[in-house]
Write an enzyme that holds these catalytic residues in place. Structure first.
Site, PDB file in Angstrom:
ATOM      1  CG  ASP A   2      -2.305  -0.135   0.928  1.00 48.71           C
ATOM      2  OD1 ASP A   2      -2.807   0.689   0.165  1.00 48.71           O
ATOM      3  OD2 ASP A   2      -2.899  -1.099   1.421  1.00 48.71           O
ATOM      4  CG  HIS A  19       0.782   1.425  -9.324  1.00 48.46           C
ATOM      5  ND1 HIS A  19       0.472   1.065  -8.036  1.00 48.46           N
ATOM      6  CD2 HIS A  19      -0.330   2.015  -9.823  1.00 48.46           C
ATOM      7  CE1 HIS A  19      -0.786   1.408  -7.766  1.00 48.46           C
ATOM      8  NE2 HIS A  19      -1.289   1.985  -8.829  1.00 48.46           N
ATOM      9  CG  LEU A 113      11.390 -15.934  -1.249  1.00 45.62           C
ATOM     10  CD1 LEU A 113      10.831 -16.062   0.171  1.00 45.62           C
ATOM     11  CD2 LEU A 113      11.786 -14.473  -1.513  1.00 45.62           C
TER      12      LEU A 113
HETATM   13  C1  FPP Z   1      -1.739  -0.413  -3.575  1.00 47.51           C
HETATM   14  O1  FPP Z   1      -1.368   0.949  -3.395  1.00 47.51           O
HETATM   15  C2  FPP Z   1      -0.984  -1.011  -4.700  1.00 47.51           C
HETATM   16  C3  FPP Z   1      -1.532  -1.700  -5.755  1.00 47.51           C
HETATM   17  C4  FPP Z   1      -2.979  -1.956  -5.914  1.00 47.51           C
HETATM   18  C5  FPP Z   1      -0.666  -2.221  -6.861  1.00 47.51           C
HETATM   19  C6  FPP Z   1       0.574  -2.934  -6.410  1.00 47.51           C
HETATM   20  C7  FPP Z   1       1.327  -3.418  -7.591  1.00 47.51           C
HETATM   21  C8  FPP Z   1       2.648  -3.259  -7.752  1.00 47.51           C
HETATM   22  C9  FPP Z   1       3.540  -2.644  -6.747  1.00 47.51           C
HETATM   23  C10 FPP Z   1       3.255  -3.802  -8.997  1.00 47.51           C
HETATM   24  C11 FPP Z   1       4.012  -5.053  -8.628  1.00 47.51           C
HETATM   25  C12 FPP Z   1       4.145  -5.983  -9.728  1.00 47.51           C
HETATM   26  C13 FPP Z   1       4.718  -7.211  -9.578  1.00 47.51           C
HETATM   27  C14 FPP Z   1       4.912  -8.098 -10.764  1.00 47.51           C
HETATM   28  C15 FPP Z   1       5.160  -7.713  -8.235  1.00 47.51           C
HETATM   29  P1  FPP Z   1      -2.425   2.088  -3.737  1.00 47.51           P
HETATM   30  O2  FPP Z   1      -2.416   2.332  -5.203  1.00 47.51           O
HETATM   31  O3  FPP Z   1      -3.747   1.695  -3.176  1.00 47.51           O
HETATM   32  O4  FPP Z   1      -1.824   3.339  -3.004  1.00 47.51           O
HETATM   33  P2  FPP Z   1      -2.649   4.459  -2.205  1.00 47.51           P
HETATM   34  O5  FPP Z   1      -3.372   3.737  -1.085  1.00 47.51           O
HETATM   35  O6  FPP Z   1      -1.589   5.375  -1.697  1.00 47.51           O
HETATM   36  O7  FPP Z   1      -3.581   5.111  -3.178  1.00 47.51           O
END
Ligand code: FPP
Length: 220
Positions: A2, A19, A113
């Protein structure tokens, strides 16, 4: 994982940039976990509810998976990392489902892992799919036990998590590992996911080491 959006907003950037940085953080934490000898790490990458986000953001996250999942094969090989999947493959774009399958197969013999990518994953959805699979296979559900349901979860051989970590200060389960996390310890860090380094992982493990685990019983 998050806080990607908030990380980007704080810098006047697009959420997608958050992201992208989140992906780099995921690689740092996977490497750190592998070096520490952790056996299993589940990354909550995309939930069954995340489809509600703007199409551009959804496409960007799927694009990251498309581009980097198998693109990191050398990294997996060097570190003995085995890729696995949790979630509903039928709801994924077909090419992503195929990429996942190939990554799981290509790394299937690596014995370090195990990284479980929770992609199109929801805890309730996993339990519903498990019950359906059991029924379709002819299991007598009227006499089902916890062990029966467990057998039909996405990765029945993966042990229940000891520790569930949430970044960016959110105190919610958000449909993550509802069955498996029943007796997990929870750790919430205020640090936004793109800022995570080995230091944050170590702090989480240190806090975990101080917990007294009772599994519903009492400590003698
Ligand atoms: C949540 O933060 C994050 C996500 C829904 C996406 C997470 C995906 C990645 C980090 C890409 C990883 C890819 C691989 C292949 C491992 P948010 O967008 O809800 O953030 P916010 O709460 O600050 O709005």
């Amino acid at each position: 994982m998050d806080g990607n959006g908030r990380w980007a907003r704080a810098r006047g950037q697009m959420r997608t940039q958050g992201h992208l940085e989140g992906l780099k953080a995921a690689k740092r934490i996977v490497k750190a976990a592998a070096d520490m000898g952790i056996r299993y790490l589940t990354l909550y990458t995309f939930s069954t509810e995340n489809w509600k986000r703007a199409a551009g953001e959804v496409n960007f996250i799927m694009g990251l998976v498309r581009k980097y999942l198998r693109g990191e094969l050398d990294f997996y090989r060097e570190n003995g990392i085995r890729i696995r999947h949790a979630g509903d493959t039928t709801g994924l774009p077909p090419d992503i489902a195929a990429e996942l399958k190939a990554a799981c197969e290509e790394t299937g013999n690596f014995d370090g892992l195990q990284v479980i990518l929770a992609l199109n994953y929801g805890g309730r959805d996993e339990i519903v799919r498990a019950v359906r699979r059991a029924a379709l296979g002819g299991t007598d559900l009227a006499s089902a036990t916890e062990a029966t349901i467990r057998l039909f979860l996405d990765n029945p051989d993966v042990p229940d998590p000891d520790l569930v970590i949430r970044s960016a200060g959110e105190f919610r389960i958000s449909n993550f590992l509802l069955w498996e996390g029943a007796y997990a310890e929870y750790y919430v860090s205020p640090v936004l996911w793109p800022d995570w380094t080995e230091k944050e992982l170590r702090a989480a493990l240190e806090a975990f080491g101080k917990r007294e685990r009772k599994f519903g019983g009492i400590v003698p």
